[in-house]
Write a protein that holds these residues in place. Structure first.
Motif, mmCIF file in Angstrom:
data_model
loop_
_atom_site.group_PDB
_atom_site.id
_atom_site.type_symbol
_atom_site.label_atom_id
_atom_site.label_comp_id
_atom_site.label_asym_id
_atom_site.label_seq_id
_atom_site.Cartn_x
_atom_site.Cartn_y
_atom_site.Cartn_z
ATOM 1 N N GLY A 9 0.979 -1.113 0.268
ATOM 2 C CA GLY A 9 0.020 -0.274 -0.275
ATOM 3 C C GLY A 9 0.636 1.259 0.059
ATOM 4 O O GLY A 9 1.893 1.327 -0.546
ATOM 5 N N VAL A 10 0.121 2.280 0.144
ATOM 6 C CA VAL A 10 0.352 3.584 0.074
ATOM 7 C C VAL A 10 0.960 4.339 1.750
ATOM 8 O O VAL A 10 0.552 3.816 2.507
ATOM 9 C CB VAL A 10 0.287 4.714 -0.966
ATOM 10 N N LYS A 11 1.695 5.732 1.834
ATOM 11 C CA LYS A 11 1.505 6.184 2.576
ATOM 12 C C LYS A 11 0.023 6.417 3.480
ATOM 13 O O LYS A 11 -1.175 6.507 2.718
ATOM 14 C CB LYS A 11 1.853 7.824 2.168
ATOM 15 N N ALA A 12 0.009 6.131 4.644
ATOM 16 C CA ALA A 12 -1.639 6.196 5.075
ATOM 17 C C ALA A 12 -2.433 5.359 5.368
ATOM 18 O O ALA A 12 -3.368 5.516 5.684
ATOM 19 C CB ALA A 12 -2.209 7.598 5.189
ATOM 20 N N SER A 13 -1.246 3.745 4.676
ATOM 21 C CA SER A 13 -2.313 2.657 5.267
ATOM 22 C C SER A 13 -2.264 2.270 6.195
ATOM 23 O O SER A 13 -1.673 2.190 6.728
ATOM 24 C CB SER A 13 -1.187 1.575 4.054
ATOM 25 N N GLN A 85 -10.621 0.957 11.791
ATOM 26 C CA GLN A 85 -12.098 2.116 12.042
ATOM 27 C C GLN A 85 -11.732 2.993 10.620
ATOM 28 O O GLN A 85 -10.772 3.073 9.772
ATOM 29 C CB GLN A 85 -11.553 3.382 12.900
ATOM 30 N N GLN A 86 -12.558 2.142 10.271
ATOM 31 C CA GLN A 86 -12.877 3.258 8.808
ATOM 32 C C GLN A 86 -13.826 4.600 8.994
ATOM 33 O O GLN A 86 -14.566 4.366 9.386
ATOM 34 C CB GLN A 86 -13.884 1.744 7.579
ATOM 35 N N GLY A 150 -8.410 4.515 7.295
ATOM 36 C CA GLY A 150 -8.944 5.759 8.182
ATOM 37 C C GLY A 150 -8.247 6.735 8.290
ATOM 38 O O GLY A 150 -8.165 7.689 7.148
ATOM 39 N N GLU A 151 -8.431 7.753 9.561
ATOM 40 C CA GLU A 151 -8.194 9.018 9.572
ATOM 41 C C GLU A 151 -6.810 9.504 9.773
ATOM 42 O O GLU A 151 -6.792 10.746 8.533
ATOM 43 C CB GLU A 151 -8.302 9.166 10.855
ATOM 44 N N PHE A 152 -5.780 8.755 9.584
ATOM 45 C CA PHE A 152 -4.292 8.441 9.006
ATOM 46 C C PHE A 152 -4.813 9.142 7.373
ATOM 47 O O PHE A 152 -3.765 10.302 7.308
ATOM 48 C CB PHE A 152 -4.145 7.977 9.472
ATOM 49 N N ALA A 153 -4.663 9.128 6.274
ATOM 50 C CA ALA A 153 -4.869 9.171 5.455
ATOM 51 C C ALA A 153 -5.493 10.052 4.803
ATOM 52 O O ALA A 153 -5.494 10.858 3.559
ATOM 53 C CB ALA A 153 -6.139 7.871 4.789
ATOM 54 N N LEU A 162 -15.893 12.171 5.219
ATOM 55 C CA LEU A 162 -17.945 12.531 5.662
ATOM 56 C C LEU A 162 -18.585 12.221 7.056
ATOM 57 O O LEU A 162 -19.650 12.583 7.165
ATOM 58 C CB LEU A 162 -18.278 11.879 4.534
ATOM 59 N N GLU A 163 -18.150 11.200 7.304
ATOM 60 C CA GLU A 163 -19.150 10.135 8.274
ATOM 61 C C GLU A 163 -17.896 9.005 8.798
ATOM 62 O O GLU A 163 -16.644 8.883 7.868
ATOM 63 C CB GLU A 163 -19.986 8.770 7.598
ATOM 64 N N LYS A 164 -17.769 9.253 10.445
ATOM 65 C CA LYS A 164 -16.715 8.347 10.204
ATOM 66 C C LYS A 164 -17.312 6.925 11.284
ATOM 67 O O LYS A 164 -18.280 6.681 11.706
ATOM 68 C CB LYS A 164 -16.788 9.202 11.939
ATOM 69 N N ARG A 165 -16.247 6.095 11.764
ATOM 70 C CA ARG A 165 -16.339 5.309 11.984
ATOM 71 C C ARG A 165 -17.931 4.064 11.783
ATOM 72 O O ARG A 165 -18.927 3.417 11.888
ATOM 73 C CB ARG A 165 -16.511 4.770 13.154
#
Length: 274
Positions: A9-13, A85-86, A150-153, A162-165
């Motif tokens: 994957g890429v950065k923040a994965s 956490q998506q 993720g939040e990091f991304a 737009l929508e958490k968790r």
């Protein structure tokens, strides 16, 4: 020289998050498009370690990665658990009503099926990587597309949440293995990953498992994979945990009598879930 970690994957994965959690922030992550590529980086000496997802509490074992462990014979030197956490990410200013497409990794999509079923008009597209889909939205300035990541991304690629968790099961965790080309001695090791084959006789596997039970060694996972090209033959992969080293050593001596192609894939310190 910073320690080089190959990640899928890429950065923040989530793989990069797992790498930071295990090694700390002062590392260099090497982006790879596939798990096989991460293994090649380690084999060629371009990376010091690989961080590889092996199982998810919802999606289960990642079976192709067991094949890579078998083929490359790297040493497992550690593990790390990450709570997944998506979130639904989009460009700043984009509203939920603007969304027509949602992109993410197939496992991430599966983890959010309940949320997505409430938006049946959205077209779901599978991508190679959660953070990669977020990166694509940023680079191509897609105003009609959201990513599950993720939040990091969101932070790295300048997207809004737009929508958490939105994951269906809030106890969603992934276990990652830390792989090395060298054996790294772990003082205080209390967990091991083993692989072996047994005969086809009645109770052959039970006899092996009994060896662990008799020595008070806990079997925390068992996974079977067909031996390629050999009908009705299986490789067994097990994770075991112990409190006393002598118990584990005795169990291994007993197990050797009941197995073939026995291999200690790694002895390391158990990582408690966070």
């Amino acid at each position: 020289m910073k320690t080089k970690i190959a990640i899928q994957g890429v950065k923040a994965s989530f793989h990069e998050e797992a790498a930071f959690k295990y090694f700390g922030q002062d590392i260099e992550t090497l982006e790879c498009s596939s798990f096989k590529q991460t293994c090649e980086m380690l084999k060629q000496g371009k990376a010091d370690y690989v961080v590889m997802a092996i199982e998810n509490s919802i999606a289960g074992s990642i079976l192709p990665n067991y094949n890579l462990l078998r083929d490359y014979r790297f040493h497992i030197v550690g593990e790390v658990h990450l709570n997944i956490q998506q979130n639904l990410l989009a460009l700043p200013g984009v509203k939920l009503s603007d969304i027509q497409y949602v992109e993410s990794h197939p496992i991430a999509i599966r983890q959010c099926d309940e949320f997505l079923s409430d938006h049946s008009d959205w077209i779901i597209k599978e991508g190679l990587d959660t953070a990669g889909c977020a990166k694509k939205i940023k680079e191509e300035q897609l105003t009609n597309t959201a990513a599950i990541a993720g939040e990091f991304a969101a932070k790295i690629y300048g997207l809004q949440i737009l929508e958490k968790r939105i994951e269906t099961n809030k106890k969603n965790a992934t276990r990652f293995l830390i792989l090395s080309n060298e054996v790294v001695e772990q003082k205080g090791a209390n967990k091991a990953s083993l692989s072996f084959q047994t005969g086809n006789g009645v109770g052959a596997l039970a006899a092996v498992l009994q060896c662990f039970a008799e020595q008070n060694v806990n079997l925390s996972k068992i996974q079977s994979m067909p031996v390629v090209g050999r009908r009705n033959e299986y490789d067994f992969y097990v994770d075991v945990e112990w409190k006393k080293q002598a118990d584990y050593d005795a169990a291994i001596r007993k197990v050797l009598k009941h197995t073939v192609n026995f291999s200690i894939m790694g002895e390391y310190i158990k990582n408690e879930k966070v």
